[in-house]
Enzyme design. Sequence first.
Site, short mmCIF file in Angstrom:
data_model
loop_
_atom_site.label_atom_id
_atom_site.label_comp_id
_atom_site.label_asym_id
_atom_site.label_seq_id
_atom_site.Cartn_x
_atom_site.Cartn_y
_atom_site.Cartn_z
N ASP A 18 2.29 1.01 1.06
CA ASP A 18 1.28 0.16 1.60
C ASP A 18 0.70 -1.11 0.12
O ASP A 18 1.54 -1.46 -0.75
CB ASP A 18 -0.20 1.09 0.59
CG ASP A 18 -1.10 0.36 2.17
OD1 ASP A 18 -1.67 -0.58 1.86
OD2 ASP A 18 -2.59 1.38 1.96
C1 NOJ Z 1 -4.13 -2.20 2.09
C2 NOJ Z 1 -4.39 -1.36 3.18
O1 NOJ Z 1 -4.94 0.28 2.35
C3 NOJ Z 1 -3.53 -0.49 4.54
O2 NOJ Z 1 -4.36 -0.23 5.41
C4 NOJ Z 1 -3.65 -2.19 4.73
O3 NOJ Z 1 -2.55 -2.21 6.09
C5 NOJ Z 1 -2.64 -3.11 3.78
N1 NOJ Z 1 -3.59 -3.22 2.75
C6 NOJ Z 1 -2.48 -4.49 4.61
O4 NOJ Z 1 -3.00 -5.57 4.60
#
Ligand code: NOJ
Length: 756
Positions: free
Chosen positions: A292
Amino acid sequence: MRALAVALSASLLTATAGLAVADTPKAASKAGARDEAAFIEALLGKMTLEEKLGQLNQPPGPDNRTGPQAEAGGLDQVRRSEVGSFLGLHGAARTCQYQKVAVEESRLGIPLLFAGDVIHGFRTIFPQSIGEAATFNPAAVEKSARIAAIEATAHGFHWTFAPMVDIARDPRWGRMSEGSGEDVYLGNVLARARVRGFQGDLKRDDEMLATAKHFVAYGAAEAGRDYNVADMSERTLREVYLPPFQAAVDAGVQTVMASFNEVGGVPMHANGPLINGVLRKEWGFDGLVVSDYTGVWELEKHGIAADDTAAGILALDAGVDIDMVSDIYRKSLPAAVRAGKLSQKTVDEAVRRVLRLKYKLGLFDDPYRFCNVEREQARTLTPEFRQAAREVARESLVLLKNEGNALPLAKGKLRKLAVIGPLADSHPDMLGNWAGDGRPEDTVTPLQGLRTALGSATQVSYAKGASIDGKDTSGFADAVAAARNADAVVMFIGESAAMSGEASSRTDIGLPGVQQQLVEAVKAAGKPVVAVVFSGRALTIEPLSKTVPAIVAAWFPGVEAGNAIADVLLGDYNPAGRLPVTFPRSVGQIPLYYDHKNTGRPIRINPDGKEEKYTSRYLDSPNTPLYPFGWGLSYTTFRYDAPKPKLAKIGAGDTQQVAVTVTNTGTRAGDEVVQLYVRDDVSSVTRPLRQLRGFQRVHLKPGESKTLDFTLKPDDLAFLGLDMRKRVEPGTFIVFAGGSSDASQQAQFEVVAQGR
Ligand code: NOJ
């Protein structure tokens, strides 16, 4: 451009054992798995360590805004082979431009992947995921993902970070809005539907890679505070939080995203036993794991890595292939490999996974197959897509309460309607959070939808009354005046779209601001008042339920919000959405979910009508929710007969059929969500009082009966035994059938030991 792509890939092929230079890359890509492997090994053989780690690097695109500020990856980095994929870079022209640099100007010309969060639509915004779940209609959910993929791929995307399959049982957690709610069975079904919708069979240029996220237990964040610690037994992990990921893997999902949280002291970005162990080894997942946003770097904040190098080694060793935004793999891992702290083999395996996806998407044949400006224009917000969004939106609306048939509004007789509330005409809030490339100006608000549907025969007045979460009551007077002057009032209240989603946890999940007071003030004007409530989570709206006769839960319905809401309020569509999450009475009851265990002292009502003291209960609140999971009313009524198991006894490995007859006993046609729950009466490990094991959304005309067949496979009756192995234990089982998790029609059957 195409010629260049061919030339590029042909140069790669010169090194491919067994393939002639004359073989086009197209031929290579179509030729099958053996040639794919040969192609990838040859390419890998040509790559420097830096180029390999570049493939594992995913910087944000220039406009990405989905996390804390981070330096965007630029064309120079692409030229230097430092980027394998981008987060949040899209647009046919723009992706073409970046791809061209990757293909023509980097040393090996390896094409880029363009990834981003396409969650509930790209430009044609469908209902927020929790609202889609409320449709209890996997076909509708799959269609929504399919349309999102058609639009997003036309805008250059190859890869979406969806579906979010986290089970969410704490509505304080803002990300409840992004998933399918509290239930494992529903979560599994919708995980599969969304993966199918996004990916298809990944052969076409309008299908995209999906990501099951966030692996794992992210929804179990303590106290519902986003990013917080999760801790639980292996049983709960395996029975509640892991299954939707396995369902997604079974449906062929190509990528999985690691979650921000720790589980039992091990942050997921360093959790080898769960990523390399459960996901890869146990389930056979052979796709790619992406971190993430800055998840690799955050290992330092978790306190398990002293520096970037240690964080990078931990993550890659645990099986996290791509480093999103941290830029640690690229910067710190070459030296770690050279110093022998990280094996070259581990790096190669991760790079192989990236290259395989590029190969699978056909990017070595034609790196530009997803960037076509004409297609982009033709496949954006088409009337057909909007119509689909309207259909899914009206299916997502849940009629929570309808005393005295306050709804539908009497369309023909209504001369004056007052539309009141901060969400009645708020374009941006209709989109919900994670609205892709959705634009407020594309949305139809409830005020607009009602005006269009009612035409000139009804005079529609509008007063905002108050803001969503301010304290100012100066708008109440106008709202009350509008109500006084109307035959009926509809209030549009609830949360703003920004009050749920990532980093949007709340401790008070009642109506924000002064909205409850506004409802009470308007109600005092003496006209019939109904409420439509927007939210990305379950809310504590007991006070509202005591104030108005009718409530519709609208979630965030997307671009067609106003039309879909008008369809339902005016009776042109008979609502049948169901709650995918329990609505508690108060925050103090959280976590509250339907498939809880009995405890040794379940609540008991004594003959005097009082609750027995020494039981599992509260002094100041009933145990029951305000509205249970699966709940939702209709403008018609349904009757259920007792479910009929086909066999009185089955063997422990056998399949059971259960027939459920449902009849529309009212005067309108409508959908009913027929639900089947199962309880294992006595077992060696405690089991929930009931668990959803099947549902079907069916349409019934007035007076019509349908008998639906449900199949219970051994897995539907199984649980993890004391040895953590799946088993079906002999004994009696109860099946419940009805329109909600409090279904009362029931029947029993017996499972006998095989061979008895
Ligand atoms: C953080 C989020 O937790 C995740 O769901 C997302 O895909 C990523 N950022 C990328 O934007």
